[in-house]
Design a protein around this motif. Structure first.
Motif, PDB file in Angstrom:
ATOM      1  N   TRP A 187       0.815  -1.221   0.000  1.00 29.31           N
ATOM      2  CA  TRP A 187       0.000   0.000   0.000  1.00 29.31           C
ATOM      3  C   TRP A 187       0.847   1.269   0.000  1.00 29.31           C
ATOM      4  CZ3 TRP A 187       0.458   3.599   3.850  1.00 29.31           C
ATOM      5  CH2 TRP A 187       1.038   3.187   5.054  1.00 29.31           C
ATOM      6  N   ARG A 188       2.069   1.205   0.488  1.00 24.56           N
ATOM      7  CA  ARG A 188       2.897   2.417   0.574  1.00 24.56           C
ATOM      8  C   ARG A 188       3.295   2.959  -0.806  1.00 24.56           C
ATOM      9  NH1 ARG A 188       4.460   3.467   5.706  1.00 24.56           N
ATOM     10  NH2 ARG A 188       4.328   1.760   7.216  1.00 24.56           N
ATOM     11  N   ARG A 189       3.205   2.123  -1.837  1.00 22.81           N
ATOM     12  CA  ARG A 189       3.582   2.632  -3.157  1.00 22.81           C
ATOM     13  C   ARG A 189       2.467   3.456  -3.791  1.00 22.81           C
ATOM     14  NH1 ARG A 189       1.723   0.245  -7.754  1.00 22.81           N
ATOM     15  NH2 ARG A 189       0.540  -1.696  -7.572  1.00 22.81           N
ATOM     16  N   TYR A 190       1.270   3.428  -3.200  1.00 24.74           N
ATOM     17  CA  TYR A 190       0.157   4.206  -3.743  1.00 24.74           C
ATOM     18  C   TYR A 190       0.270   5.664  -3.275  1.00 24.74           C
ATOM     19  CZ  TYR A 190      -2.018  -0.195  -5.117  1.00 24.74           C
ATOM     20  OH  TYR A 190      -2.277  -1.410  -5.701  1.00 24.74           O
ATOM     21  N   ARG A 191      -0.015   6.562  -4.192  1.00 25.99           N
ATOM     22  CA  ARG A 191       0.147   7.993  -3.873  1.00 25.99           C
ATOM     23  C   ARG A 191      -0.982   8.504  -2.978  1.00 25.99           C
ATOM     24  NH1 ARG A 191       2.826  12.476  -5.211  1.00 25.99           N
ATOM     25  NH2 ARG A 191       1.721  14.448  -5.574  1.00 25.99           N
ATOM     26  N   ALA A 215      -8.401  16.206  12.965  1.00 24.86           N
ATOM     27  CA  ALA A 215      -9.464  17.206  12.826  1.00 24.86           C
ATOM     28  C   ALA A 215      -9.253  18.026  11.557  1.00 24.86           C
ATOM     29  CB  ALA A 215      -9.490  18.117  14.054  1.00 24.86           C
ATOM     30  N   ARG A 216      -8.010  18.403  11.303  1.00 29.23           N
ATOM     31  CA  ARG A 216      -7.703  19.178  10.100  1.00 29.23           C
ATOM     32  C   ARG A 216      -7.973  18.347   8.848  1.00 29.23           C
ATOM     33  NH1 ARG A 216      -7.897  23.296   6.891  1.00 29.23           N
ATOM     34  NH2 ARG A 216      -6.114  23.488   5.470  1.00 29.23           N
ATOM     35  N   ARG A 217      -7.526  17.111   8.828  1.00 28.80           N
ATOM     36  CA  ARG A 217      -7.712  16.268   7.640  1.00 28.80           C
ATOM     37  C   ARG A 217      -9.189  15.952   7.419  1.00 28.80           C
ATOM     38  NH1 ARG A 217      -2.549  12.080   8.117  1.00 28.80           N
ATOM     39  NH2 ARG A 217      -0.947  13.705   7.981  1.00 28.80           N
ATOM     40  N   ASN A 218      -9.922  15.778   8.491  1.00 27.20           N
ATOM     41  CA  ASN A 218     -11.358  15.546   8.369  1.00 27.20           C
ATOM     42  C   ASN A 218     -12.012  16.722   7.657  1.00 27.20           C
ATOM     43  OD1 ASN A 218     -14.235  15.948   9.302  1.00 27.20           O
ATOM     44  ND2 ASN A 218     -13.885  13.947  10.199  1.00 27.20           N
ATOM     45  N   ALA A 219     -11.647  17.929   8.083  1.00 26.39           N
ATOM     46  CA  ALA A 219     -12.234  19.129   7.475  1.00 26.39           C
ATOM     47  C   ALA A 219     -11.839  19.257   6.003  1.00 26.39           C
ATOM     48  CB  ALA A 219     -11.795  20.369   8.256  1.00 26.39           C
ATOM     49  N   VAL A 220     -10.575  19.002   5.693  1.00 26.17           N
ATOM     50  CA  VAL A 220     -10.105  19.101   4.303  1.00 26.17           C
ATOM     51  C   VAL A 220     -10.798  18.064   3.433  1.00 26.17           C
ATOM     52  CG1 VAL A 220      -8.087  18.805   2.806  1.00 26.17           C
ATOM     53  CG2 VAL A 220      -7.879  20.100   4.936  1.00 26.17           C
ATOM     54  N   PHE A 238      -8.218   8.691   6.468  1.00 31.59           N
ATOM     55  CA  PHE A 238      -7.344   9.859   6.250  1.00 31.59           C
ATOM     56  C   PHE A 238      -6.225   9.949   7.274  1.00 31.59           C
ATOM     57  CE2 PHE A 238     -11.348  11.108   8.319  1.00 31.59           C
ATOM     58  CZ  PHE A 238     -10.909  11.650   9.520  1.00 31.59           C
ATOM     59  N   ALA A 239      -5.937   8.860   7.991  1.00 30.64           N
ATOM     60  CA  ALA A 239      -4.847   8.886   8.971  1.00 30.64           C
ATOM     61  C   ALA A 239      -3.484   8.835   8.294  1.00 30.64           C
ATOM     62  CB  ALA A 239      -4.985   7.724   9.946  1.00 30.64           C
ATOM     63  N   THR A 240      -3.416   8.223   7.117  1.00 28.53           N
ATOM     64  CA  THR A 240      -2.132   7.983   6.457  1.00 28.53           C
ATOM     65  C   THR A 240      -1.816   8.997   5.374  1.00 28.53           C
ATOM     66  OG1 THR A 240      -2.374   5.620   6.890  1.00 28.53           O
ATOM     67  CG2 THR A 240      -0.797   6.260   5.205  1.00 28.53           C
ATOM     68  N   ILE A 241      -2.810   9.364   4.589  1.00 23.92           N
ATOM     69  CA  ILE A 241      -2.566  10.248   3.447  1.00 23.92           C
ATOM     70  C   ILE A 241      -2.184  11.649   3.930  1.00 23.92           C
ATOM     71  CG2 ILE A 241      -5.029  10.859   3.269  1.00 23.92           C
ATOM     72  CD1 ILE A 241      -4.605  11.009   0.215  1.00 23.92           C
ATOM     73  N   GLU A 242      -1.237  12.267   3.245  1.00 24.82           N
ATOM     74  CA  GLU A 242      -0.825  13.624   3.590  1.00 24.82           C
ATOM     75  C   GLU A 242      -1.972  14.599   3.321  1.00 24.82           C
ATOM     76  OE1 GLU A 242       1.777  14.894   4.951  1.00 24.82           O
ATOM     77  OE2 GLU A 242       3.109  13.145   5.028  1.00 24.82           O
ATOM     78  N   LEU A 294      -2.390  16.126  -0.099  1.00 22.18           N
ATOM     79  CA  LEU A 294      -2.756  15.252  -1.225  1.00 22.18           C
ATOM     80  C   LEU A 294      -4.233  14.888  -1.236  1.00 22.18           C
ATOM     81  CD1 LEU A 294       0.279  12.778  -1.187  1.00 22.18           C
ATOM     82  CD2 LEU A 294      -0.088  14.715  -2.716  1.00 22.18           C
ATOM     83  N   ILE A 295      -4.965  15.250  -0.181  1.00 22.52           N
ATOM     84  CA  ILE A 295      -6.361  14.820  -0.068  1.00 22.52           C
ATOM     85  C   ILE A 295      -7.206  15.356  -1.215  1.00 22.52           C
ATOM     86  CG2 ILE A 295      -8.459  15.108   1.313  1.00 22.52           C
ATOM     87  CD1 ILE A 295      -6.742  14.828   3.816  1.00 22.52           C
ATOM     88  N   ALA A 296      -7.096  16.642  -1.522  1.00 25.68           N
ATOM     89  CA  ALA A 296      -7.941  17.244  -2.559  1.00 25.68           C
ATOM     90  C   ALA A 296      -7.708  16.592  -3.921  1.00 25.68           C
ATOM     91  CB  ALA A 296      -7.686  18.749  -2.636  1.00 25.68           C
TER      92      ALA A 296
END
Length: 492
Positions: free
Chosen positions: A126-130, A395-400, A468-472, A475-477
Protein backbone atom coordinates in the motif's frame (compact mmCIF):
# COMPACT_ATOMS: atom_id res chain seq x y z
CA UNK A 1 38.06 -25.40 -0.53
CA UNK A 2 38.46 -22.00 -2.14
CA UNK A 3 39.48 -18.52 -1.16
CA UNK A 4 36.67 -16.00 -1.08
CA UNK A 5 37.56 -12.76 -2.80
CA UNK A 6 36.78 -9.51 -1.04
CA UNK A 7 35.04 -8.49 -4.28
CA UNK A 8 32.35 -11.10 -3.56
CA UNK A 9 31.24 -9.41 -0.33
CA UNK A 10 28.75 -6.55 -0.65
CA UNK A 11 27.32 -4.29 2.04
CA UNK A 12 23.66 -3.28 1.96
CA UNK A 13 22.73 0.38 1.46
CA UNK A 14 20.64 0.50 4.66
CA UNK A 15 22.14 3.46 6.50
CA UNK A 16 19.96 2.74 9.54
CA UNK A 17 22.08 -0.35 10.29
CA UNK A 18 25.67 -0.20 11.51
CA UNK A 19 28.59 -1.25 9.30
CA UNK A 20 29.53 -4.15 11.56
CA UNK A 21 26.01 -5.59 11.44
CA UNK A 22 25.74 -5.07 7.67
CA UNK A 23 29.01 -6.92 7.10
CA UNK A 24 28.02 -9.76 9.40
CA UNK A 25 24.62 -10.06 7.66
CA UNK A 26 26.24 -10.08 4.20
CA UNK A 27 28.53 -12.99 5.07
CA UNK A 28 25.76 -14.85 6.94
CA UNK A 29 23.43 -14.63 3.93
CA UNK A 30 26.17 -15.82 1.58
CA UNK A 31 26.82 -18.89 3.77
CA UNK A 32 23.11 -19.58 4.21
CA UNK A 33 22.45 -19.33 0.46
CA UNK A 34 25.40 -21.66 -0.32
CA UNK A 35 27.48 -19.05 -2.15
CA UNK A 36 30.21 -19.54 0.50
CA UNK A 37 30.83 -23.22 1.25
CA UNK A 38 32.24 -24.97 4.35
CA UNK A 39 36.03 -24.72 4.36
CA UNK A 40 36.16 -21.61 2.14
CA UNK A 41 38.69 -19.07 3.34
CA UNK A 42 37.45 -15.56 4.05
CA UNK A 43 39.44 -12.48 3.00
CA UNK A 44 42.01 -11.12 5.41
CA UNK A 45 40.66 -8.36 7.63
CA UNK A 46 43.05 -5.76 6.22
CA UNK A 47 42.21 -6.56 2.57
CA UNK A 48 38.44 -6.61 3.18
CA UNK A 49 38.55 -3.35 5.17
CA UNK A 50 40.47 -1.62 2.36
CA UNK A 51 38.08 -2.94 -0.30
CA UNK A 52 34.93 -1.86 1.57
CA UNK A 53 36.38 1.43 2.76
CA UNK A 54 35.78 0.70 6.43
CA UNK A 55 38.04 0.29 9.44
CA UNK A 56 39.88 -2.96 10.09
CA UNK A 57 38.49 -3.11 13.64
CA UNK A 58 34.95 -3.13 12.20
CA UNK A 59 35.84 -6.18 10.08
CA UNK A 60 37.49 -7.89 13.06
CA UNK A 61 34.44 -7.32 15.25
CA UNK A 62 32.16 -8.71 12.54
CA UNK A 63 34.37 -11.81 12.24
CA UNK A 64 34.34 -12.24 16.03
CA UNK A 65 30.54 -12.15 16.00
CA UNK A 66 30.44 -14.76 13.21
CA UNK A 67 32.85 -16.92 15.23
CA UNK A 68 30.58 -16.72 18.26
CA UNK A 69 27.53 -17.71 16.23
CA UNK A 70 29.28 -20.70 14.64
CA UNK A 71 29.26 -19.52 11.03
CA UNK A 72 33.06 -19.32 10.71
CA UNK A 73 36.08 -20.72 12.52
CA UNK A 74 39.61 -19.42 13.03
CA UNK A 75 42.74 -21.40 12.23
CA UNK A 76 45.97 -20.22 13.83
CA UNK A 77 48.32 -18.48 11.37
CA UNK A 78 45.97 -19.35 8.51
CA UNK A 79 42.96 -17.05 8.86
CA UNK A 80 39.20 -17.42 8.96
CA UNK A 81 37.21 -20.17 7.25
CA UNK A 82 33.53 -21.00 6.79
CA UNK A 83 32.74 -23.54 9.54
CA UNK A 84 32.19 -27.15 8.49
CA UNK A 85 28.83 -27.25 10.30
CA UNK A 86 27.68 -23.74 9.36
CA UNK A 87 23.89 -23.67 8.80
CA UNK A 88 22.73 -23.41 5.21
CA UNK A 89 19.51 -23.46 3.26
CA UNK A 90 20.13 -26.87 1.67
CA UNK A 91 20.48 -28.68 5.00
CA UNK A 92 17.65 -26.78 6.68
CA UNK A 93 15.14 -27.31 3.87
CA UNK A 94 15.94 -30.85 2.75
CA UNK A 95 13.45 -32.21 0.20
CA UNK A 96 11.37 -35.21 1.20
CA UNK A 97 12.29 -38.19 -0.99
CA UNK A 98 8.74 -39.16 -1.89
CA UNK A 99 6.68 -39.02 -5.01
CA UNK A 100 3.87 -36.51 -5.28
CA UNK A 101 1.29 -39.26 -5.01
CA UNK A 102 2.71 -40.38 -1.65
CA UNK A 103 2.33 -37.01 0.03
CA UNK A 104 -0.42 -36.39 2.53
CA UNK A 105 -3.44 -34.67 1.01
CA UNK A 106 -3.74 -31.70 3.37
CA UNK A 107 -6.45 -30.05 1.29
CA UNK A 108 -8.65 -33.12 1.74
CA UNK A 109 -7.88 -33.28 5.44
CA UNK A 110 -8.32 -29.59 6.28
CA UNK A 111 -10.47 -28.17 3.52
CA UNK A 112 -10.19 -24.54 2.50
CA UNK A 113 -8.51 -22.18 4.98
CA UNK A 114 -10.99 -20.12 7.02
CA UNK A 115 -11.42 -16.46 6.06
CA UNK A 116 -9.29 -14.19 8.21
CA UNK A 117 -8.79 -10.74 6.73
CA UNK A 118 -11.91 -9.14 5.33
CA UNK A 119 -12.39 -7.85 1.80
CA UNK A 120 -11.50 -4.35 2.94
CA UNK A 121 -7.94 -5.38 3.80
CA UNK A 122 -5.28 -3.14 2.28
CA UNK A 123 -2.68 -4.58 -0.12
CA UNK A 124 0.75 -5.40 1.28
CA UNK A 125 2.36 -2.81 -1.00
CA UNK A 126 0.00 0.00 0.00
CA UNK A 127 2.90 2.42 0.57
CA UNK A 128 3.58 2.63 -3.16
CA UNK A 129 0.16 4.21 -3.74
CA UNK A 130 0.15 7.99 -3.87
CA UNK A 131 -3.34 8.44 -2.38
CA UNK A 132 -3.85 5.82 0.39
CA UNK A 133 -7.35 6.50 1.76
CA UNK A 134 -7.05 3.51 4.10
CA UNK A 135 -7.68 2.76 7.75
CA UNK A 136 -5.37 1.33 10.37
CA UNK A 137 -2.03 2.81 9.39
CA UNK A 138 -0.56 5.72 11.36
CA UNK A 139 1.13 8.85 10.13
CA UNK A 140 4.58 7.48 10.96
CA UNK A 141 6.37 10.60 9.72
CA UNK A 142 4.98 12.47 12.73
CA UNK A 143 5.41 9.76 15.32
CA UNK A 144 7.69 10.85 18.23
CA UNK A 145 10.44 8.37 17.38
CA UNK A 146 12.99 10.00 19.70
CA UNK A 147 10.63 9.72 22.68
CA UNK A 148 9.88 6.11 21.79
CA UNK A 149 13.59 5.30 21.44
CA UNK A 150 14.23 6.82 24.86
CA UNK A 151 11.53 4.61 26.36
CA UNK A 152 13.09 1.53 24.75
CA UNK A 153 16.48 2.46 26.23
CA UNK A 154 14.94 2.87 29.67
CA UNK A 155 13.15 -0.46 29.35
CA UNK A 156 16.48 -2.09 28.49
CA UNK A 157 18.22 -0.57 31.52
CA UNK A 158 20.14 -2.91 33.79
CA UNK A 159 17.65 -2.66 36.63
CA UNK A 160 14.80 -3.79 34.34
CA UNK A 161 16.56 -6.25 32.06
CA UNK A 162 16.29 -9.22 34.39
CA UNK A 163 12.54 -8.73 34.66
CA UNK A 164 11.88 -8.41 30.93
CA UNK A 165 14.26 -11.30 30.15
CA UNK A 166 12.65 -13.71 32.62
CA UNK A 167 9.86 -16.10 31.72
CA UNK A 168 6.90 -14.24 33.20
CA UNK A 169 4.67 -17.30 32.90
CA UNK A 170 1.10 -15.94 32.75
CA UNK A 171 1.88 -12.57 34.33
CA UNK A 172 1.76 -9.13 32.72
CA UNK A 173 4.18 -6.30 33.38
CA UNK A 174 2.79 -4.75 36.60
CA UNK A 175 4.08 -1.32 35.58
CA UNK A 176 2.08 -1.44 32.33
CA UNK A 177 -1.06 -2.73 34.04
CA UNK A 178 -0.79 0.11 36.55
CA UNK A 179 -0.47 2.65 33.71
CA UNK A 180 -3.48 1.16 31.88
CA UNK A 181 -5.55 1.47 35.04
CA UNK A 182 -4.37 5.01 35.81
CA UNK A 183 -4.02 6.58 32.37
CA UNK A 184 -6.07 4.57 29.85
CA UNK A 185 -9.30 3.12 31.19
CA UNK A 186 -9.59 5.86 33.80
CA UNK A 187 -9.80 8.35 30.94
CA UNK A 188 -12.87 6.47 29.75
CA UNK A 189 -14.50 6.75 33.17
CA UNK A 190 -13.74 3.14 34.07
CA UNK A 191 -12.68 2.44 37.64
CA UNK A 192 -10.83 -0.86 37.29
CA UNK A 193 -8.44 -2.70 39.57
CA UNK A 194 -5.23 -4.34 38.37
CA UNK A 195 -6.92 -7.74 38.78
CA UNK A 196 -9.48 -6.68 36.16
CA UNK A 197 -6.97 -5.96 33.37
CA UNK A 198 -5.30 -8.38 30.97
CA UNK A 199 -2.70 -7.30 28.39
CA UNK A 200 -3.26 -8.78 24.93
CA UNK A 201 -1.58 -8.91 21.53
CA UNK A 202 -3.82 -6.18 20.16
CA UNK A 203 -7.60 -5.81 20.08
CA UNK A 204 -8.06 -8.78 17.73
CA UNK A 205 -6.40 -11.06 20.28
CA UNK A 206 -8.65 -9.61 22.99
CA UNK A 207 -11.74 -10.32 20.86
CA UNK A 208 -10.53 -13.87 20.25
CA UNK A 209 -9.95 -14.46 23.96
CA UNK A 210 -13.42 -13.12 24.77
CA UNK A 211 -14.99 -15.51 22.26
CA UNK A 212 -13.04 -18.47 23.64
CA UNK A 213 -13.91 -17.68 27.25
CA UNK A 214 -17.61 -17.16 26.58
CA UNK A 215 -18.29 -19.77 23.91
CA UNK A 216 -15.29 -22.09 23.75
CA UNK A 217 -17.15 -25.41 24.02
CA UNK A 218 -20.78 -24.47 24.24
CA UNK A 219 -21.50 -22.38 21.15
CA UNK A 220 -24.08 -19.64 21.19
CA UNK A 221 -25.78 -16.84 19.29
CA UNK A 222 -24.31 -13.34 19.15
CA UNK A 223 -25.26 -10.01 17.64
CA UNK A 224 -22.95 -7.63 15.80
CA UNK A 225 -23.34 -4.40 13.87
CA UNK A 226 -24.38 -4.31 10.20
CA UNK A 227 -22.29 -2.98 8.58
CA UNK A 228 -19.56 -4.06 10.96
CA UNK A 229 -15.97 -5.12 11.46
CA UNK A 230 -15.19 -7.92 8.94
CA UNK A 231 -12.46 -9.59 10.99
CA UNK A 232 -14.84 -9.91 13.94
CA UNK A 233 -17.42 -11.55 11.67
CA UNK A 234 -14.82 -14.02 10.43
CA UNK A 235 -13.76 -14.76 14.00
CA UNK A 236 -17.33 -15.43 15.14
CA UNK A 237 -18.04 -17.56 12.10
CA UNK A 238 -14.89 -19.64 12.62
CA UNK A 239 -15.93 -20.22 16.23
CA UNK A 240 -19.17 -21.74 14.94
CA UNK A 241 -21.39 -19.11 16.53
CA UNK A 242 -24.76 -18.03 15.20
CA UNK A 243 -24.49 -14.41 14.05
CA UNK A 244 -27.41 -11.98 14.10
CA UNK A 245 -26.69 -8.81 12.10
CA UNK A 246 -28.21 -5.72 13.75
CA UNK A 247 -28.53 -2.55 11.64
CA UNK A 248 -26.86 0.72 12.57
CA UNK A 249 -28.01 4.29 11.95
CA UNK A 250 -26.48 7.69 12.57
CA UNK A 251 -26.50 6.91 16.31
CA UNK A 252 -24.81 3.53 16.02
CA UNK A 253 -26.28 0.13 16.86
CA UNK A 254 -30.09 0.09 16.80
CA UNK A 255 -30.86 -1.34 20.22
CA UNK A 256 -34.51 -1.95 19.42
CA UNK A 257 -33.46 -4.21 16.52
CA UNK A 258 -31.50 -6.63 18.71
CA UNK A 259 -33.32 -9.99 18.47
CA UNK A 260 -34.37 -12.11 21.40
CA UNK A 261 -32.38 -15.11 22.56
CA UNK A 262 -28.84 -13.86 22.04
CA UNK A 263 -25.92 -14.43 24.40
CA UNK A 264 -23.76 -11.38 23.66
CA UNK A 265 -23.59 -8.18 21.63
CA UNK A 266 -20.38 -6.90 20.02
CA UNK A 267 -20.45 -3.13 19.62
CA UNK A 268 -18.18 -0.17 18.73
CA UNK A 269 -19.94 2.77 20.44
CA UNK A 270 -17.23 5.46 20.28
CA UNK A 271 -16.79 5.44 16.51
CA UNK A 272 -18.83 2.71 14.89
CA UNK A 273 -16.84 0.57 12.48
CA UNK A 274 -17.14 1.45 9.63
CA UNK A 275 -19.62 4.37 9.61
CA UNK A 276 -17.95 6.42 12.35
CA UNK A 277 -21.25 7.03 14.19
CA UNK A 278 -21.03 7.79 17.91
CA UNK A 279 -23.63 6.18 20.15
CA UNK A 280 -25.31 8.89 22.31
CA UNK A 281 -25.82 8.52 26.05
CA UNK A 282 -29.54 7.69 25.78
CA UNK A 283 -28.84 4.75 23.50
CA UNK A 284 -25.94 3.56 25.65
CA UNK A 285 -28.27 3.45 28.64
CA UNK A 286 -30.88 1.68 26.54
CA UNK A 287 -28.34 -0.97 25.51
CA UNK A 288 -27.34 -1.62 29.12
CA UNK A 289 -30.99 -1.83 30.17
CA UNK A 290 -31.72 -4.25 27.34
CA UNK A 291 -28.72 -6.39 28.34
CA UNK A 292 -30.04 -6.56 31.91
CA UNK A 293 -33.57 -7.38 30.82
CA UNK A 294 -32.53 -10.10 28.34
CA UNK A 295 -29.48 -11.30 30.30
CA UNK A 296 -26.86 -10.94 27.56
CA UNK A 297 -23.27 -9.71 27.73
CA UNK A 298 -21.71 -6.72 25.93
CA UNK A 299 -18.27 -6.74 24.33
CA UNK A 300 -17.27 -3.09 23.85
CA UNK A 301 -14.53 -2.52 21.28
CA UNK A 302 -13.26 1.01 21.98
CA UNK A 303 -10.60 0.85 19.25
CA UNK A 304 -10.52 4.53 18.23
CA UNK A 305 -11.66 6.65 21.15
CA UNK A 306 -8.43 8.71 21.23
CA UNK A 307 -9.38 10.48 18.00
CA UNK A 308 -12.41 12.38 19.33
CA UNK A 309 -11.80 15.98 18.30
CA UNK A 310 -15.09 17.72 17.41
CA UNK A 311 -16.67 16.79 20.77
CA UNK A 312 -15.41 15.29 24.03
CA UNK A 313 -15.39 11.50 24.24
CA UNK A 314 -18.50 10.07 25.87
CA UNK A 315 -17.98 7.75 28.85
CA UNK A 316 -17.42 4.14 27.88
CA UNK A 317 -20.26 1.66 28.28
CA UNK A 318 -18.03 -0.07 30.80
CA UNK A 319 -18.05 3.04 33.00
CA UNK A 320 -21.87 2.83 33.22
CA UNK A 321 -21.87 -0.90 33.90
CA UNK A 322 -23.06 -1.65 37.43
CA UNK A 323 -23.39 -5.41 37.05
CA UNK A 324 -20.14 -6.42 35.36
CA UNK A 325 -21.84 -7.29 32.07
CA UNK A 326 -19.47 -5.31 29.84
CA UNK A 327 -16.14 -6.62 28.61
CA UNK A 328 -14.11 -3.59 27.55
CA UNK A 329 -11.41 -3.90 24.86
CA UNK A 330 -8.80 -1.23 24.16
CA UNK A 331 -5.81 -1.08 21.84
CA UNK A 332 -2.55 0.83 21.43
CA UNK A 333 -2.22 -0.34 17.82
CA UNK A 334 -4.14 2.57 16.33
CA UNK A 335 -2.88 5.27 18.68
CA UNK A 336 0.82 4.27 18.72
CA UNK A 337 1.39 2.03 15.67
CA UNK A 338 -0.20 -1.23 14.48
CA UNK A 339 3.06 -3.18 14.38
CA UNK A 340 3.17 -2.85 18.17
CA UNK A 341 0.38 -5.48 18.51
CA UNK A 342 -0.51 -4.52 22.07
CA UNK A 343 -3.94 -4.05 23.62
CA UNK A 344 -5.87 -4.99 26.71
CA UNK A 345 -9.23 -6.06 28.03
CA UNK A 346 -10.97 -4.99 31.21
CA UNK A 347 -13.65 -7.15 32.79
CA UNK A 348 -14.70 -8.85 35.99
CA UNK A 349 -11.68 -10.44 37.70
CA UNK A 350 -13.14 -13.95 37.23
CA UNK A 351 -13.44 -13.39 33.47
CA UNK A 352 -9.86 -12.07 33.38
CA UNK A 353 -8.62 -15.19 35.20
CA UNK A 354 -10.23 -17.40 32.55
CA UNK A 355 -8.86 -15.26 29.70
CA UNK A 356 -5.39 -15.32 31.25
CA UNK A 357 -5.45 -19.11 31.42
CA UNK A 358 -6.43 -19.42 27.75
CA UNK A 359 -3.84 -16.85 26.70
CA UNK A 360 -1.16 -18.81 28.55
CA UNK A 361 -1.95 -21.92 26.54
CA UNK A 362 -1.09 -20.13 23.28
CA UNK A 363 1.26 -17.16 23.72
CA UNK A 364 1.80 -17.06 27.52
CA UNK A 365 2.11 -13.25 27.56
CA UNK A 366 3.01 -10.35 25.21
CA UNK A 367 6.76 -9.58 25.00
CA UNK A 368 8.16 -8.06 28.16
CA UNK A 369 10.26 -5.43 26.38
CA UNK A 370 7.22 -4.18 24.46
CA UNK A 371 5.13 -4.00 27.62
CA UNK A 372 7.75 -2.09 29.60
CA UNK A 373 8.42 0.33 26.72
CA UNK A 374 4.72 1.19 26.43
CA UNK A 375 4.53 1.59 30.20
CA UNK A 376 7.24 4.25 30.05
CA UNK A 377 5.61 5.86 27.01
CA UNK A 378 2.44 6.25 29.08
CA UNK A 379 4.03 7.25 32.38
CA UNK A 380 6.29 9.92 30.86
CA UNK A 381 3.33 11.65 29.22
CA UNK A 382 4.48 10.92 25.66
CA UNK A 383 1.30 9.01 24.88
CA UNK A 384 -0.98 11.87 25.89
CA UNK A 385 1.12 14.41 23.97
CA UNK A 386 1.17 12.22 20.88
CA UNK A 387 -2.59 11.64 21.08
CA UNK A 388 -3.25 15.37 21.41
CA UNK A 389 -1.16 16.16 18.33
CA UNK A 390 -2.80 13.31 16.44
CA UNK A 391 -6.28 14.62 17.26
CA UNK A 392 -5.36 18.04 15.89
CA UNK A 393 -4.06 16.53 12.65
CA UNK A 394 -7.09 14.29 12.23
CA UNK A 395 -9.46 17.21 12.83
CA UNK A 396 -7.70 19.18 10.10
CA UNK A 397 -7.71 16.27 7.64
CA UNK A 398 -11.36 15.55 8.37
CA UNK A 399 -12.23 19.13 7.47
CA UNK A 400 -10.11 19.10 4.30
CA UNK A 401 -11.61 15.78 3.18
CA UNK A 402 -15.18 16.96 3.76
CA UNK A 403 -14.49 20.19 1.88
CA UNK A 404 -13.02 18.29 -1.07
CA UNK A 405 -15.94 15.86 -1.17
CA UNK A 406 -18.46 18.72 -1.08
CA UNK A 407 -16.70 20.39 -4.02
CA UNK A 408 -17.46 17.30 -6.12
CA UNK A 409 -20.98 16.76 -4.75
CA UNK A 410 -19.97 13.67 -2.78
CA UNK A 411 -21.60 13.58 0.64
CA UNK A 412 -20.53 11.55 3.70
CA UNK A 413 -23.28 9.49 5.32
CA UNK A 414 -22.79 11.42 8.56
CA UNK A 415 -23.09 15.18 8.24
CA UNK A 416 -21.07 15.51 11.43
CA UNK A 417 -19.01 13.06 13.47
CA UNK A 418 -17.35 13.42 16.87
CA UNK A 419 -14.04 12.17 15.55
CA UNK A 420 -12.37 9.13 14.04
CA UNK A 421 -10.02 8.68 11.12
CA UNK A 422 -12.48 7.60 8.40
CA UNK A 423 -15.53 8.85 6.53
CA UNK A 424 -18.34 6.56 5.36
CA UNK A 425 -19.34 7.62 1.88
CA UNK A 426 -22.69 6.77 0.30
CA UNK A 427 -22.71 7.26 -3.47
CA UNK A 428 -25.50 7.18 -6.04
CA UNK A 429 -27.55 3.97 -6.05
CA UNK A 430 -26.10 2.88 -9.41
CA UNK A 431 -22.51 3.09 -8.15
CA UNK A 432 -20.53 -0.16 -7.96
CA UNK A 433 -18.02 0.47 -5.18
CA UNK A 434 -16.22 -2.83 -5.74
CA UNK A 435 -15.49 -2.02 -9.38
CA UNK A 436 -14.64 1.57 -8.47
CA UNK A 437 -12.06 0.35 -5.93
CA UNK A 438 -10.34 -1.72 -8.61
CA UNK A 439 -10.40 1.13 -11.12
CA UNK A 440 -8.92 3.60 -8.64
CA UNK A 441 -5.97 1.35 -7.89
CA UNK A 442 -4.88 1.84 -11.49
CA UNK A 443 -4.63 5.55 -10.66
CA UNK A 444 -2.66 4.99 -7.44
CA UNK A 445 -5.72 5.63 -5.24
CA UNK A 446 -6.65 3.21 -2.45
CA UNK A 447 -10.17 3.17 -0.98
CA UNK A 448 -12.10 0.50 0.92
CA UNK A 449 -15.22 -1.03 -0.68
CA UNK A 450 -18.23 -0.70 1.62
CA UNK A 451 -19.68 -4.09 0.67
CA UNK A 452 -16.88 -5.81 2.61
CA UNK A 453 -18.44 -4.65 5.88
CA UNK A 454 -21.80 -6.38 5.33
CA UNK A 455 -22.92 -9.91 6.17
CA UNK A 456 -25.64 -10.35 3.59
CA UNK A 457 -24.92 -11.36 0.02
CA UNK A 458 -27.01 -8.51 -1.41
CA UNK A 459 -24.92 -5.88 0.40
CA UNK A 460 -25.23 -2.36 -1.04
CA UNK A 461 -22.43 -1.66 -3.49
CA UNK A 462 -22.58 2.13 -3.39
CA UNK A 463 -20.65 2.57 -0.13
CA UNK A 464 -16.99 3.42 0.38
CA UNK A 465 -14.86 4.01 3.45
CA UNK A 466 -12.22 6.70 3.13
CA UNK A 467 -9.46 6.76 5.72
CA UNK A 468 -7.34 9.86 6.25
CA UNK A 469 -4.85 8.89 8.97
CA UNK A 470 -2.13 7.98 6.46
CA UNK A 471 -2.57 10.25 3.45
CA UNK A 472 -0.82 13.62 3.59
CA UNK A 473 -3.19 16.55 4.05
CA UNK A 474 -1.86 18.27 0.94
CA UNK A 475 -2.76 15.25 -1.23
CA UNK A 476 -6.36 14.82 -0.07
CA UNK A 477 -7.94 17.24 -2.56
CA UNK A 478 -6.16 15.72 -5.55
CA UNK A 479 -7.07 12.21 -4.41
CA UNK A 480 -10.74 13.13 -4.02
CA UNK A 481 -10.73 14.68 -7.50
CA UNK A 482 -9.58 11.33 -8.92
CA UNK A 483 -12.30 9.52 -6.96
CA UNK A 484 -14.94 11.92 -8.25
CA UNK A 485 -13.71 11.50 -11.84
CA UNK A 486 -13.87 7.71 -11.49
CA UNK A 487 -17.43 7.92 -10.06
CA UNK A 488 -18.60 10.08 -12.96
CA UNK A 489 -16.92 7.84 -15.51
CA UNK A 490 -18.58 4.75 -14.09
CA UNK A 491 -22.04 6.32 -13.92
CA UNK A 492 -21.74 7.45 -17.54
Amino acid sequence: MASISEHHIFLSEDSNVGLQTRLKDAITRAIWDGRFSPGDRLPATRALAKHLGISRITVSLAYDSLLASGYIEAVARSGYFVAADAPNRHDAVRPIPASKGDRLDWVKRLGDPPPSLGGQAKPADWRRYRYPFIFGEPDVKRFPVDDWRDCVRRALGKRHFEQIADDASDRDDPFLVEQIVRRSVSGRGVAASVEEVLVTAGAQNALSLAVQVLFGRNGGVVAMEEPGYPELRNLLDHAGLGIQAVPVDRNGLCVDKIPQGIDAVFVTPSHQAPTGATMPMERRRALLERAEADDFLIIEDDYDYETSYSAPSLPALKSMDQRGRVIYIGSFSKSIFPGLRLGYLTADATFVDHARAIRTLSERHPPGLTQRTVAYFLSEGHYNSHSRRMRMRMARRNAVLREALAKHNLTPALARATGGTTLWLRGPEALDGDALTADLREQSVLVEPGSAFYTRFDAPKNRLRLGFATIETALIADGVALIADAVRAQLR
